[in-house]
Design an enzyme around this catalytic site. Structure first.
Site, PDB file in Angstrom:
ATOM      1  N   ASP A 104     -31.357 -18.607  40.691  1.00 14.44           N
ATOM      2  CA  ASP A 104     -30.768 -17.271  40.670  1.00 14.44           C
ATOM      3  C   ASP A 104     -31.598 -16.300  39.845  1.00 14.44           C
ATOM      4  OD1 ASP A 104     -28.670 -18.104  42.124  1.00 14.44           O
ATOM      5  OD2 ASP A 104     -27.251 -18.237  40.471  1.00 14.44           O
ATOM      6  N   LYS A 138     -29.590 -13.978  43.526  1.00 19.62           N
ATOM      7  CA  LYS A 138     -28.204 -13.519  43.506  1.00 19.62           C
ATOM      8  C   LYS A 138     -27.976 -12.479  42.423  1.00 19.62           C
ATOM      9  CE  LYS A 138     -24.376 -16.013  44.502  1.00 19.62           C
ATOM     10  NZ  LYS A 138     -23.478 -16.925  43.863  1.00 19.62           N
ATOM     11  N   MET A 171     -19.696 -10.129  33.296  1.00 20.88           N
ATOM     12  CA  MET A 171     -19.954  -9.104  34.318  1.00 20.88           C
ATOM     13  C   MET A 171     -19.096  -7.866  34.085  1.00 20.88           C
ATOM     14  SD  MET A 171     -20.347 -11.584  37.649  1.00 20.88           S
ATOM     15  CE  MET A 171     -19.314 -12.930  37.138  1.00 20.88           C
TER      16      MET A 171
HETATM   17  N1  SAH Z   1     -22.541 -19.230  35.064  1.00 20.86           N
HETATM   18  C1  SAH Z   1     -22.888 -18.227  34.102  1.00 20.86           C
HETATM   19  C2  SAH Z   1     -22.212 -16.922  34.395  1.00 20.86           C
HETATM   20  C3  SAH Z   1     -22.657 -16.298  35.678  1.00 20.86           C
HETATM   21  S1  SAH Z   1     -21.936 -14.712  35.944  1.00 20.86           S
HETATM   22  C4  SAH Z   1     -22.552 -18.737  32.690  1.00 20.86           C
HETATM   23  O1  SAH Z   1     -21.896 -19.755  32.540  1.00 20.86           O
HETATM   24  O2  SAH Z   1     -23.004 -18.121  31.727  1.00 20.86           O
HETATM   25  C5  SAH Z   1     -23.159 -13.648  35.284  1.00 20.86           C
HETATM   26  C6  SAH Z   1     -22.707 -13.055  33.996  1.00 20.86           C
HETATM   27  O3  SAH Z   1     -22.863 -13.999  32.949  1.00 20.86           O
HETATM   28  C7  SAH Z   1     -23.499 -11.872  33.531  1.00 20.86           C
HETATM   29  O4  SAH Z   1     -23.099 -10.685  34.162  1.00 20.86           O
HETATM   30  C8  SAH Z   1     -23.168 -11.852  32.071  1.00 20.86           C
HETATM   31  O5  SAH Z   1     -21.868 -11.363  31.854  1.00 20.86           O
HETATM   32  C9  SAH Z   1     -23.143 -13.325  31.756  1.00 20.86           C
HETATM   33  N2  SAH Z   1     -24.440 -13.811  31.247  1.00 20.86           N
HETATM   34  C10 SAH Z   1     -25.274 -14.675  31.845  1.00 20.86           C
HETATM   35  N3  SAH Z   1     -26.336 -14.917  31.050  1.00 20.86           N
HETATM   36  C11 SAH Z   1     -26.152 -14.206  29.921  1.00 20.86           C
HETATM   37  C12 SAH Z   1     -26.883 -14.049  28.715  1.00 20.86           C
HETATM   38  N4  SAH Z   1     -28.028 -14.698  28.478  1.00 20.86           N
HETATM   39  N5  SAH Z   1     -26.385 -13.239  27.761  1.00 20.86           N
HETATM   40  C13 SAH Z   1     -25.216 -12.610  27.940  1.00 20.86           C
HETATM   41  N6  SAH Z   1     -24.500 -12.708  29.063  1.00 20.86           N
HETATM   42  C14 SAH Z   1     -24.947 -13.503  30.054  1.00 20.86           C
END
Ligand code: SAH
Length: 459
Positions: free
Chosen positions: A247, A269, A382
């Site tokens: 992704d 994505k 998000m």
């Molecule tokens: N599966 C992922 C989430 C996917 S949805 C998890 O468990 O973290 C995508 C959202 O995750 C982003 O919009 C943000 O809100 C958050 N996110 C993912 N990576 C991040 C990071 N390094 N720092 C802060 N937020 C993050």
């Protein structure tokens, strides 16, 4: 090579350790992994060694003699005293023993390597004393390559070897073992399902043919960004993968850990939309696995948190392809760690909510009032683009806007940014603080909430 590696037969033999302190104990720990009988020579033993004698895992002899060292598999000397070390060395040589005097290389016939122990699979590493730090680095790498329970599979293979020889024709036996250690039995073992591995191998022996190496799919958590927040299992799967679908949020440093010749496919994505529709992702990962490939579907954070795993799982299962999930560090955990605190606080926030602001198109907006109540820590994924609407609906629901919000973007990476403000100020602070996606918003409503005096403090 100044030294030559050999594996010594230990069953039915004894090992002598001269000395009763910590260095002697270190050697004792190693020898206790083997089947050798352990003889400790020292008038006094430290607590750990004394406990070994008390529990009959070692015997103690007060004074050294040439006789006791005859036929020993090894003699270790660690008295902590130069004179005593030399004297013990002389006696050991007179007994014809292979001797190792701790920290005195000139008196060593043999040295102990760095070990990766997956008994009966044992990897011994030596730099012939030139670079112990390098040996440790190599050891760490090898440790990550070999599943913790790999030894169980090797032991099982050892037990089944006679059966295999009887039922699997010699011409294809090598392929049979390749199937065991590269195919479904190894995958079952890696999941911790040794019984399944045994069942698969036995069924194949009964058929008298070599098994087919099937493709597989692993939905792997890439963590929040920092490559060293990957799990060892994720790392191993990346190193075994034939093809990796990843992704947008997967950090480049994580992809670098994949096998050099693994194919990498960006499925791009985006939040709320994706350049590859989910259906297409489902179809290609299944098609690749059907070709016999080991497929890694790499998702940011934990694949099971807002990662749409069920769609990919369903497709793989419907196609009869073995599929597994490898958890990862989710963004909220990384964000809290960056803030130097826990996600929950005993007695203050005893409930943790992970919520997304980006629901399925057509679904009702999240019910923030129901999610955020006294005693709750809420992590909003998000949510940055929708902060205004979120705060409006929180206000309408009577949530005190004096609560503190922490926003962490790109948590765990070098690009990480943090912002702290009152809920009321969140939309403006997000605009001013230039916090970009991906970011998590953390809001805690302690059971005893105290309003924050200042309105906007950049952390
Ligand atoms: N599966 C992922 C989430 C996917 S949805 C998890 O468990 O973290 C995508 C959202 O995750 C982003 O919009 C943000 O809100 C958050 N996110 C993912 N990576 C991040 C990071 N390094 N720092 C802060 N937020 C993050």
């Amino acid at each position: 090579m100044k030294t030559f590696p050999m594996f010594l037969q230990m069953a039915g033999r004894h090992v002598v350790i001269v000395g009763g302190g910590e260095q002697a104990a270190q050697k004792a720990r190693l020898i206790l992994k083997t089947e050798a009988r352990l003889v400790l020579v020292a008038p006094e033993l430290d607590a750990e060694l004394a406990a070994l004698v008390a529990t009959k895992r070692a015997e103690q002899v007060a004074t050294l003699s040439v006789d006791m060292m005859r036929g020993a598999a090894l003699v270790f000397v660690a008295t902590g005293c130069v004179g005593a070390d030399y004297a013990a060395h002389t006696l050991a040589k007179a007994a014809g023993a292979v001797v190792n005097v701790v920290d005195r290389p000139a008196l060593c016939d043999a040295t102990t390597p760095s070990l990766v122990d997956r008994d009966p699979v044992i990897v011994a590493i030596s730099t012939e004393g030139t670079a112990p730090v390098l040996a440790r680095q190599i050891k760490s790498k090898v440790e990550t390559m070999l599943e913790p329970n790999l030894g169980d599979l090797a032991a099982l293979a050892g037990r089944l070897r006679p059966e295999v020889s009887r039922h699997i024709p010699q011409a294809v036996r090598r392929f049979f073992w390749d199937w065991v250690f590269n195919g479904p039995p190894r995958q079952a073992m890696a999941r911790g399902a040794l019984r399944d591995a045994a069942r698969l191998i036995k069924a194949q022996i009964a058929e008298g043919t070599t098994g087919k190496i099937e493709g597989s799919i692993a939905l792997v958590g890439a963590g929040p960004g920092a490559a060293d927040l990957l799990t060892l299992r994720a790392l191993r799967l990346l190193q075994e993968a034939d093809i990796i679908y990843y992704d947008r949020l997967v950090d480049a440093s994580v992809l670098e850990l994949a096998r050099r010749d693994a194919e990498r496919v960006f499925v791009g994505k985006e939040v709320g939309a994706c350049s590859w529709p989910q259906d297409r992702i489902n179809a290609v990962i299944v098609a690749a696995a059907r070709q016999g490939k080991k497929v890694v579907r790499l998702k940011s954070g934990d694949p099971g948190v807002f990662g749409r795993v069920s769609e990919e799982l369903d497709c793989a299962r419907a196609a009869g392809i073995p599929v597994e999930i490898v958890p990862g560090v989710t963004a909220a955990s990384a964000a809290a760690a960056s803030l130097g605190r826990g996600l929950t606080e005993r007695g203050s926030t005893d409930r943790l909510m992970l919520a997304t602001a980006a629901c399925k198109p057509g679904d009702a907006d999240p019910d923030w009032a129901q999610m955020l109540q006294p005693g709750t820590a809420l992590a909003i994924y998000m949510g940055v683009a929708k902060a205004g609407a979120i705060i409006d609906s929180m206000q309408a629901a009577g949530i005190p806007l004096s609560l503190t919000a922490d926003v962490v973007s790109q948590a765990s990476t070098a690009r990480e940014k943090r912002l702290r403000c009152r809920l009321a100020d969140l939309p403006a602070a997000l605009r001013d603080g230039q916090v970009e996606n991906p970011a998590v918003i953390l809001v805690s409503w302690p059971k005893t909430h105290i309003a924050m005096p200042s309105s906007n403090v950049a952390a």
